[in-house]
Design a protein around this motif. Sequence first.
Motif, PDB file in Angstrom:
ATOM      1  N   ASP A 204      -3.008   4.337  17.740  1.00 59.92           N
ATOM      2  CA  ASP A 204      -2.618   2.933  17.892  1.00 59.92           C
ATOM      3  C   ASP A 204      -2.483   2.215  16.555  1.00 59.92           C
ATOM      4  O   ASP A 204      -1.868   1.151  16.483  1.00 59.92           O
ATOM      5  CB  ASP A 204      -3.654   2.208  18.756  1.00 59.92           C
ATOM      6  N   PHE A 205      -3.078   2.769  15.498  1.00 55.85           N
ATOM      7  CA  PHE A 205      -2.968   2.146  14.179  1.00 55.85           C
ATOM      8  C   PHE A 205      -1.631   2.454  13.523  1.00 55.85           C
ATOM      9  O   PHE A 205      -1.161   1.705  12.672  1.00 55.85           O
ATOM     10  CB  PHE A 205      -4.108   2.626  13.267  1.00 55.85           C
ATOM     11  N   THR A 206      -1.036   3.575  13.901  1.00 54.50           N
ATOM     12  CA  THR A 206       0.198   4.012  13.237  1.00 54.50           C
ATOM     13  C   THR A 206       1.325   4.252  14.232  1.00 54.50           C
ATOM     14  O   THR A 206       2.327   4.885  13.893  1.00 54.50           O
ATOM     15  CB  THR A 206      -0.062   5.310  12.447  1.00 54.50           C
ATOM     16  N   ALA A 207       1.176   3.726  15.456  1.00 54.97           N
ATOM     17  CA  ALA A 207       2.157   4.013  16.503  1.00 54.97           C
ATOM     18  C   ALA A 207       3.520   3.408  16.206  1.00 54.97           C
ATOM     19  O   ALA A 207       4.543   3.918  16.641  1.00 54.97           O
ATOM     20  CB  ALA A 207       1.641   3.490  17.845  1.00 54.97           C
ATOM     21  N   SER A 208       3.541   2.334  15.471  1.00 57.04           N
ATOM     22  CA  SER A 208       4.807   1.665  15.150  1.00 57.04           C
ATOM     23  C   SER A 208       4.631   0.915  13.840  1.00 57.04           C
ATOM     24  O   SER A 208       3.504   0.638  13.413  1.00 57.04           O
ATOM     25  CB  SER A 208       5.183   0.693  16.265  1.00 57.04           C
ATOM     26  N   PRO A 209       5.742   0.592  13.164  1.00 55.85           N
ATOM     27  CA  PRO A 209       5.628  -0.218  11.943  1.00 55.85           C
ATOM     28  C   PRO A 209       4.923  -1.542  12.190  1.00 55.85           C
ATOM     29  O   PRO A 209       4.198  -2.043  11.329  1.00 55.85           O
ATOM     30  CB  PRO A 209       7.090  -0.431  11.530  1.00 55.85           C
ATOM     31  N   LEU A 210       5.104  -2.119  13.409  1.00 55.90           N
ATOM     32  CA  LEU A 210       4.451  -3.391  13.731  1.00 55.90           C
ATOM     33  C   LEU A 210       2.936  -3.222  13.796  1.00 55.90           C
ATOM     34  O   LEU A 210       2.186  -4.037  13.247  1.00 55.90           O
ATOM     35  CB  LEU A 210       4.978  -3.908  15.072  1.00 55.90           C
ATOM     36  N   ALA A 211       2.481  -2.133  14.449  1.00 57.38           N
ATOM     37  CA  ALA A 211       1.039  -1.883  14.549  1.00 57.38           C
ATOM     38  C   ALA A 211       0.447  -1.616  13.176  1.00 57.38           C
ATOM     39  O   ALA A 211      -0.610  -2.169  12.821  1.00 57.38           O
ATOM     40  CB  ALA A 211       0.780  -0.707  15.482  1.00 57.38           C
ATOM     41  N   ALA A 212       1.105  -0.744  12.413  1.00 57.52           N
ATOM     42  CA  ALA A 212       0.606  -0.442  11.071  1.00 57.52           C
ATOM     43  C   ALA A 212       0.568  -1.695  10.210  1.00 57.52           C
ATOM     44  O   ALA A 212      -0.405  -1.932   9.469  1.00 57.52           O
ATOM     45  CB  ALA A 212       1.480   0.625  10.420  1.00 57.52           C
ATOM     46  N   GLY A 213       1.619  -2.513  10.308  1.00 57.28           N
ATOM     47  CA  GLY A 213       1.659  -3.752   9.517  1.00 57.28           C
ATOM     48  C   GLY A 213       0.549  -4.699   9.893  1.00 57.28           C
ATOM     49  O   GLY A 213      -0.084  -5.323   9.022  1.00 57.28           O
ATOM     50  N   TYR A 214       0.251  -4.816  11.220  1.00 54.01           N
ATOM     51  CA  TYR A 214      -0.823  -5.718  11.650  1.00 54.01           C
ATOM     52  C   TYR A 214      -2.170  -5.260  11.110  1.00 54.01           C
ATOM     53  O   TYR A 214      -2.911  -6.054  10.514  1.00 54.01           O
ATOM     54  CB  TYR A 214      -0.873  -5.795  13.179  1.00 54.01           C
ATOM     55  N   TRP A 215      -2.506  -3.983  11.322  1.00 55.42           N
ATOM     56  CA  TRP A 215      -3.825  -3.517  10.936  1.00 55.42           C
ATOM     57  C   TRP A 215      -4.020  -3.515   9.430  1.00 55.42           C
ATOM     58  O   TRP A 215      -5.093  -3.892   8.941  1.00 55.42           O
ATOM     59  CB  TRP A 215      -4.087  -2.123  11.518  1.00 55.42           C
ATOM     60  N   TRP A 216      -3.016  -3.109   8.682  1.00 48.69           N
ATOM     61  CA  TRP A 216      -3.155  -3.164   7.228  1.00 48.69           C
ATOM     62  C   TRP A 216      -3.290  -4.609   6.739  1.00 48.69           C
ATOM     63  O   TRP A 216      -4.028  -4.890   5.791  1.00 48.69           O
ATOM     64  CB  TRP A 216      -1.974  -2.489   6.545  1.00 48.69           C
ATOM     65  N   SER A 217      -2.596  -5.542   7.411  1.00 45.86           N
ATOM     66  CA  SER A 217      -2.697  -6.958   7.022  1.00 45.86           C
ATOM     67  C   SER A 217      -4.096  -7.508   7.272  1.00 45.86           C
ATOM     68  O   SER A 217      -4.659  -8.227   6.436  1.00 45.86           O
ATOM     69  CB  SER A 217      -1.667  -7.796   7.792  1.00 45.86           C
ATOM     70  N   VAL A 218      -4.679  -7.152   8.441  1.00 45.89           N
ATOM     71  CA  VAL A 218      -6.019  -7.657   8.763  1.00 45.89           C
ATOM     72  C   VAL A 218      -7.055  -7.059   7.808  1.00 45.89           C
ATOM     73  O   VAL A 218      -7.957  -7.758   7.325  1.00 45.89           O
ATOM     74  CB  VAL A 218      -6.375  -7.353  10.229  1.00 45.89           C
ATOM     75  N   TYR A 219      -6.942  -5.750   7.534  1.00 46.17           N
ATOM     76  CA  TYR A 219      -7.867  -5.131   6.586  1.00 46.17           C
ATOM     77  C   TYR A 219      -7.719  -5.754   5.195  1.00 46.17           C
ATOM     78  O   TYR A 219      -8.717  -6.015   4.504  1.00 46.17           O
ATOM     79  CB  TYR A 219      -7.622  -3.620   6.516  1.00 46.17           C
ATOM     80  N   ALA A 220      -6.482  -5.990   4.777  1.00 42.11           N
ATOM     81  CA  ALA A 220      -6.248  -6.581   3.458  1.00 42.11           C
ATOM     82  C   ALA A 220      -6.806  -7.998   3.391  1.00 42.11           C
ATOM     83  O   ALA A 220      -7.392  -8.413   2.379  1.00 42.11           O
ATOM     84  CB  ALA A 220      -4.755  -6.578   3.137  1.00 42.11           C
ATOM     85  N   ALA A 221      -6.650  -8.762   4.487  1.00 44.69           N
ATOM     86  CA  ALA A 221      -7.181 -10.136   4.515  1.00 44.69           C
ATOM     87  C   ALA A 221      -8.697 -10.133   4.406  1.00 44.69           C
ATOM     88  O   ALA A 221      -9.284 -10.936   3.662  1.00 44.69           O
ATOM     89  CB  ALA A 221      -6.731 -10.841   5.788  1.00 44.69           C
ATOM     90  N   ALA A 222      -9.359  -9.217   5.152  1.00 48.46           N
ATOM     91  CA  ALA A 222     -10.822  -9.146   5.102  1.00 48.46           C
ATOM     92  C   ALA A 222     -11.304  -8.736   3.719  1.00 48.46           C
ATOM     93  O   ALA A 222     -12.217  -9.356   3.153  1.00 48.46           O
ATOM     94  CB  ALA A 222     -11.333  -8.174   6.158  1.00 48.46           C
ATOM     95  N   ALA A 223     -10.680  -7.685   3.165  1.00 52.93           N
ATOM     96  CA  ALA A 223     -11.087  -7.224   1.833  1.00 52.93           C
ATOM     97  C   ALA A 223     -10.794  -8.280   0.775  1.00 52.93           C
ATOM     98  O   ALA A 223     -11.615  -8.533  -0.117  1.00 52.93           O
ATOM     99  CB  ALA A 223     -10.363  -5.923   1.496  1.00 52.93           C
ATOM    100  N   GLY A 224      -9.635  -8.928   0.876  1.00 50.52           N
ATOM    101  CA  GLY A 224      -9.285  -9.963  -0.095  1.00 50.52           C
ATOM    102  C   GLY A 224     -10.215 -11.150  -0.037  1.00 50.52           C
ATOM    103  O   GLY A 224     -10.608 -11.704  -1.074  1.00 50.52           O
ATOM    104  N   ALA A 225     -10.615 -11.567   1.196  1.00 49.82           N
ATOM    105  CA  ALA A 225     -11.530 -12.704   1.334  1.00 49.82           C
ATOM    106  C   ALA A 225     -12.876 -12.398   0.701  1.00 49.82           C
ATOM    107  O   ALA A 225     -13.459 -13.245   0.010  1.00 49.82           O
ATOM    108  CB  ALA A 225     -11.703 -13.058   2.807  1.00 49.82           C
TER     109      ALA A 225
END
Length: 473
Positions: A204-225
């Motif tokens: 589900d993390f890599t099933a589509s570009p949309l899914a991959a984009g969402y999860w990488w964005s959330v991880y990046a937001a958490a790490a960046g914060a």
Amino acid sequence: MPPVTAPPRPAVHVAPVRRTGSHRRTPGWWRDAVGFTAWMSLLVVVALWVANRGVQNADTLPGLATSLGRLAGLLSADLLLLQVLLMARIPWVERGFGQDALVRTHRLVGFTSFHLLLAHIVLIVVGYAADAHTGLPAQAWSLVTTYPGMLLATAATVLLVMVVVTSVRAARRRLRYESWHLLHLYAYLGVGLALPHEIWTGADFTASPLAAGYWWSVYAAAAGAVLVFRIFLPGLRNLRHRLVVDQVVVEADGVVSVYLRGRQLARLQASAGQFFVWRFLDGPGCSRGKPYSLSAAPRRDRLRITARDLGPGSRRLATLSVGTRVVFEGPYGRMTAAVRRTRKVTLIASGIGITPLRALLEEMTYAPGEAVLIYRARGERDLLFRPELDMLAARRGVRIVYLCGHRIPGRDSWLPAQYAGFADNNVLREIVPDIAGHDVFVCGPDGWTAAVVRAARAAGVPHSQLHSERFSW
């Protein structure tokens, strides 16, 4: 009813101290926006699960267990990242919620995420075992030892279990704040160790570009914060302000004030009522942070904190040497003048809870007769800052009511024993007849604060005019 106030003092109005903090009111929609974003993230996760055939794959019993296990894991991961964002000290989130609401929300989100994680593990093992016609222990062992990233995920789970166990109320009572805080830092490591498993085996993390984009964005937001607001910004502030211990004053038996001096403290935009996490670089244990509120209005070159001896962390304050370097995080908290809605204010304190309210009383703007301080203590000797408070009463027209005495036996009340025959809200109305038209600031022990809030609500104070922060953990 016993007397509740002393004879009036001459009220001579003087100008309040020059402000160094920001007193702009926090927009109410900030908190709503955070809540809306959190719920939308969960909705997106469910939508991505559906788009990846989450419903279609549930046409058999093994498929149903596996598909629901995937959904539980996705929701658990999303809530875990939201939990990181909630406690990343993002200024807009801090000011929108306040410390006590953030802690409660963080705890609720954390336990929900953990329960979903357990459901994810159980359902996945059950689903895979049913599909392969193997036993549950054998299937669990196979998953851990043969699937990519599962050993790291297992380590992450162990760390998260440790964090959750130490968050249970009974366990927290046995831990010092510094130890509890240090253990909770392992939650960040747990989040990081879970990532490879999610990428390598989580379809589900890599099933589509949309899914991959969402999860990488959330991880990046958490790490960046975390990097920006927990590491970079505090580091920059410490380099800029260079705080050191300027003076240590014993206020009473077991109570000490520490005066701190530094550079350009106006740029901190600290306000009375806020707190910092402090680390005093005086030897072993200096890496352990401890939260203390400002006990005086912040000045352009000086801050003051006051603490009661409640353990090794607070006890060491009395031994600090002048010139000791100080590392800090903050300012945090929203119990400031910025939340005021009315012209009149009532401040109600118990014990060491007087510290932020004494600072607020000094910094707030009000005319003579528009401010009331109710100070609850076990006895006259336990009243902190009495000369300073009496001076504020004389110079600014504050009405101060000292309520001394032991608690009412067998009753959950904020009043001393001599008021046992009176209702909590009636005493509050007797002291401040127009209390419903005041902003009410409350600080003290958890149970006592809850009793004051109940009495104030029963006396007609609207919820929007009640301000308290309970520094529990």
